[in-house]
Enzyme design. Sequence first.
Site, PDB file in Angstrom:
ATOM      1  N   ARG A 227       0.854  -1.194   0.000  1.00  0.00           N
ATOM      2  CA  ARG A 227       0.000   0.000   0.000  1.00  0.00           C
ATOM      3  C   ARG A 227       0.886   1.238   0.000  1.00  0.00           C
ATOM      4  O   ARG A 227       1.891   1.294   0.714  1.00  0.00           O
ATOM      5  CB  ARG A 227      -0.896   0.017   1.247  1.00  0.00           C
ATOM      6  N   HIS A 275      -0.722  -0.374  -9.937  1.00  0.00           N
ATOM      7  CA  HIS A 275      -1.294  -1.372  -9.018  1.00  0.00           C
ATOM      8  C   HIS A 275      -1.662  -2.656  -9.784  1.00  0.00           C
ATOM      9  O   HIS A 275      -2.800  -3.121  -9.743  1.00  0.00           O
ATOM     10  CB  HIS A 275      -2.528  -0.796  -8.297  1.00  0.00           C
TER      11      HIS A 275
HETATM   12  C1  GLV Z   1      -5.117  -5.640  -3.610  1.00  0.00           C
HETATM   13  O1  GLV Z   1      -4.493  -4.648  -3.504  1.00  0.00           O
HETATM   14  C2  GLV Z   1      -5.551  -6.482  -2.532  1.00  0.00           C
HETATM   15  O2  GLV Z   1      -5.533  -6.066  -1.365  1.00  0.00           O
HETATM   16  O3  GLV Z   1      -5.930  -7.633  -2.813  1.00  0.00           O
END
Ligand code: GLV
Length: 313
Positions: A227, A275
């Site tokens: 994150r 991401h």
């Molecule tokens: C993606 O970021 C997840 O938490 O699966």
Amino acid sequence: MSILLNNHGYENDSWYQALSQTLPNQTIIRYDQVSDIEKVRDQIRYAVIWNHPTKDLQYYPNLKGILLLGAGTEHLENDSTLPEVPIVRLIDPEVLKDMGLYSLYWVMNHQRLYDCYRQQQRNTHWQRHDICQSQDYQVTVLGLGAVGIEVAQVLIRNGFNAKGWDASPRAIADLETYHGKQQLADALTDADTVVNCLPLNKGTQSFIDAELLGLFKHSTQLVNISRGAIIDDDALLYALDSDQLDRAILDVFAVEPLDQQSRYWEHPKVTVTPHMSGATYARSSAKLIAANILRIENAEKPFPLYQKRVDNH
Ligand code: GLV
């Protein structure tokens, strides 16, 4: 029996399709399309959610389980009204594999000096450089949950040195582990790459700050696949600008999509990916979700269960 699909942030069509195919006898109710949610609240037995509206889950009186569409659980921490039903995370081995390979790719890119060779090609320059051999190249994985363990194991299988650090002690076969603040320096000082796999919670917000970055070698590469908010962005940019750190590979950001104005986009020492290191696959995930619903229906324990955090990380 109805299943609520309440997915905020990612498109819903593929999830709807995959869940409908995997659970053909159930009615899937899309939160974003239902005309009057009040009329169907009683019917909902399971809620399949991601970034749900805070406090919404308390209003389904017959709810038997909550199934997350991802591994991260930080969104739940802001909701003090979660009902007393099993909450199941989504940890898909297919996604873990992708995250391990993403990390291996960037470790190899760093260790084999591929950026340098790309630049040399642009300059039509032929020169071979000495490298640190993989058995001498050290990777430190921060966070030893399912993702961190997979990353460390992929690296070890491919001949790299990997060790892991976690807030609390972890015993993992064939992995040297460190824990607690007092062992951070030992875990980090010789790292050629640090891969961040820590979960985001109150204890890890801005965990990678100026002090922690000060423990890295100047030649260290930082890879973040968990994150964005775990990194103090100003501290990281300062460390990169002042050559305290070699490179940063950033797949996640405190605010996504990454702001157009962010310095990360143009920074010569930063690689930005959107991401995607471990994007979920609706089809394989729907099977895992269906299996967990079946477990709850059969009074068996679904997994992996979300446990409310009690310690600092
Ligand atoms: C993606 O970021 C997840 O938490 O699966």
